[in-house]
Write an enzyme that holds these catalytic residues in place. Structure first.
Site, short mmCIF file in Angstrom:
data_model
loop_
_atom_site.label_atom_id
_atom_site.label_comp_id
_atom_site.label_asym_id
_atom_site.label_seq_id
_atom_site.Cartn_x
_atom_site.Cartn_y
_atom_site.Cartn_z
N GLU A 262 0.76 -1.32 0.01
CA GLU A 262 -0.15 0.09 -0.07
C GLU A 262 0.85 1.26 -0.05
O GLU A 262 0.73 2.18 -0.47
CB GLU A 262 -1.00 0.05 1.28
N HIS B 167 7.38 -26.85 1.33
CA HIS B 167 6.62 -28.00 0.54
C HIS B 167 5.74 -27.25 -0.44
O HIS B 167 4.76 -28.16 -0.95
CB HIS B 167 6.00 -28.72 1.66
N LYS C 45 -14.15 1.33 -3.18
CA LYS C 45 -14.81 2.00 -2.15
C LYS C 45 -16.17 2.61 -2.79
O LYS C 45 -17.31 2.56 -2.35
CB LYS C 45 -14.07 2.72 -1.03
O1 PA5 Z 1 -3.21 2.01 5.69
C1 PA5 Z 1 -4.13 2.73 5.74
O2 PA5 Z 1 -4.41 3.49 5.69
C2 PA5 Z 1 -5.46 1.57 5.59
O3 PA5 Z 1 -4.91 -0.02 5.22
C3 PA5 Z 1 -6.52 1.59 6.70
O4 PA5 Z 1 -5.90 1.25 7.91
C4 PA5 Z 1 -7.75 0.83 6.16
O5 PA5 Z 1 -8.24 1.27 4.93
C5 PA5 Z 1 -8.73 1.07 7.23
O6 PA5 Z 1 -9.28 2.42 7.47
P1 PA5 Z 1 -9.80 2.99 8.80
O7 PA5 Z 1 -8.99 2.88 10.07
O8 PA5 Z 1 -9.97 4.49 8.29
O9 PA5 Z 1 -11.10 2.35 8.94
#
Ligand code: PA5
Length: 477
Positions: A322, A343, A458
């Site tokens: 990410e 394995h 989203k």
């Molecule tokens: O790293 C990030 O920002 C994302 O993976 C968020 O943690 C994830 O989308 C969850 O978001 P939130 O804490 O706003 O629900």
């Protein structure tokens, strides 16, 4: 200072010719300086340049700041407040459900799987020393799983009653934005369960951890929950494991959060001051970057050994993917668990495409080193010849044997060596991997913070639902 994680590049460098090796340190002093400057700017709340928006670098100094706060403010410090809330939950409930997705749950899952007894949830309350059972919810959309969890919790109330801790459940609901659909749906269902069975204590049994604004913050204020913890501005989801996001559920699970933070603070200091030859953060970032640039190794396999560190690997998958998977750049992370995956993936790692860097995450000595392979009179399985060994030494032999096989075929490997699996070493490890990711971001010109690409799914999902849904419905059954 206690023992720190080391990063051994010896085997990987051997696979490179000298002119390539000479480039290992290129750009690192500047990258380190830029990362430290980002940390200062984030801590001071300065506005970042457009290329550095968002600037979520406040995670770098955060462990130090919390420890300093504890020294200065004692019982009023954030650490003390988290520990008080954790003790209250331990004393009043036997089950805690942590609700969150992505960065809002993966760090705690990593801590729980690394440090807790693997069969924790199966033990009696006495065997668990009063530490509640821990479950995760809201990290996916799966109505069968959600129903199964609700059934389990309902049965516990039915069997043990709703008055004493044995039948009681608390919720820690975590979302920085406060608007993520998956955890919000899980929370709505689980909140209804808590309200149905423990109506007079709802305010005590639900603990939100959220950003300073957003729907969950507003909901928490309206509901008047007794404890609400904040996720600081300047720390993004996948960099938030050492905020209340990870610290509160960790403290509930009996994990020493002070040691966790000390480990992280020591790693930050090491990053800041150690020369390149010993700097685990810089070495880890440098080798991945060099092999990707010079050799086109775009796949990073984090090879965890033993069964404690898989979820650390999954946390790191998210962190690297990410953070750097932007603008058609960034390596692809994969978590392996060995010897299990020798394995399944082992063949490909030994003889497949030459596009992988294997980073061994070595766990150090086991917590129960006394286990042995027992001698048997019949010896039909021919194991008596190994009887002086323990399973731990079998694992060591597997690590050495695999490294030897990869070296013989010039497959590059790096060893990240933990002094053991403890809160202190995990604090170091989280900080090392977060720092190394942002250093690499500097090297490849990618802002590691934010995840603009995730917004498309989203938005589409919400549009589809509001248009009436892509509902497969009940009509087929
Ligand atoms: O790293 C990030 O920002 C994302 O993976 C968020 O943690 C994830 O989308 C969850 O978001 P939130 O804490 O706003 O629900």
């Amino acid at each position: 200072m206690s023992e720190l994680i080391t990063c051994d590049l010896h085997a990987a460098l051997k696979t490179l010719p000298e002119p390539d090796r000479a480039a290992l340190e290129a750009g690192l002093p500047e990258a380190r300086e830029a990362v430290l400057q980002d940390a200062r700017r984030a801590a001071e709340g300065c506005t970042a340049s457009p290329q550095k928006q968002p600037l979520d670098a406040a995670f770098i100094d955060w462990p130090d700041r919390l420890l300093q706060d504890m020294k200065e403010n004692g019982a009023d410090s954030l650490i003390a407040q988290i520990e008080r809330c954790a003790t209250r939950l331990q004393q009043t409930v036997d089950t805690v459900v942590v609700i969150g997705i992505g960065g809002s749950y993966m760090g705690m899952r990593a801590l729980f799987e690394a440090l807790a007894d693997p069969f924790h949830n199966e033990r009696t309350r006495e065997e668990r020393g009063g530490i509640p059972r821990l479950y995760f919810a809201g990290w996916n959309v799966d109505s069968d799983r959600q129903q199964a969890l609700l059934d389990l919790l309902e049965n516990r109330v039915r069997r043990c009653g709703s008055d004493g801790p044995a039948g009681r459940t608390a919720l820690i609901v975590i979302s920085k934005s406060g608007g993520t659909l998956e955890p919000a749906i899980a929370f709505r269902n689980l909140r209804a369960f808590v309200e149905r069975h423990f109506s007079s204590d709802v305010q005590d049994l639900i603990v939100p951890v959220t950003g300073t604004t957003g729907r969950l913050r507003t909901l928490a204020e309206q509901a008047g929950f007794r404890d609400v913890f904040s996720i600081p501005e300047g720390i993004g989801g996948r960099f938030s494991v050492l905020t209340a996001v990870g610290l509160l559920p960790a403290a509930v699970s009996g994990i020493n959060i002070r040691r966790l933070l000390q480990g992280a603070a020591e790693m930050t200091e090491h990053f800041r001051s150690a020369p390149f030859e010993h700097n685990a953060v810089l070495r880890h970032a440098a080798i991945g970057h060099l092999l990707e640039r010079q050799r086109g190794l775009t796949i990073r396999v984090l090879s965890t050994w033993g069964s404690h560190l898989e979820a650390v690997g999954l946390w790191y998958d998210q962190l690297l993917a990410e953070s750097l998977g932007k603008q058609e750049r960034g390596a692809t992370p994969i978590t392996g668990v060995n010897t299990r995956d020798l394995h399944s993936r082992g063949q490909q790692h030994q003889e497949g495409r030459r596009d992988k860097l294997i980073v061994n995450l070595l766990p150090g000595p086991p917590r129960h080193p006394t286990q042995k392979i027992p001698l048997r009179e019949d010896d039909a399985d021919d194991l008596n010849r190994f009887a002086r060994h323990s399973p731990a030494s079998v694992l060591e032999a597997a690590i050495a044997g695999t490294s030897q096989a990869y070296a013989a075929d010039a497959r590059p490997t790096v060893d990240l060596k933990l002094p053991g699996i403890t809160p202190h070493s995990l604090g170091q490890l989280f900080q090392l991997l977060m720092l190394s990711t942002v250093v690499e971001g500097e090297l490849i010109g990618i802002n590691p913070y934010g995840q603009p690409g995730v917004e498309a799914y989203k938005k589409n999902m919400i549009d589809i639902l509001l248009r009436g849904g892509a509902d497969t419905g009940d009509s087929e059954t």
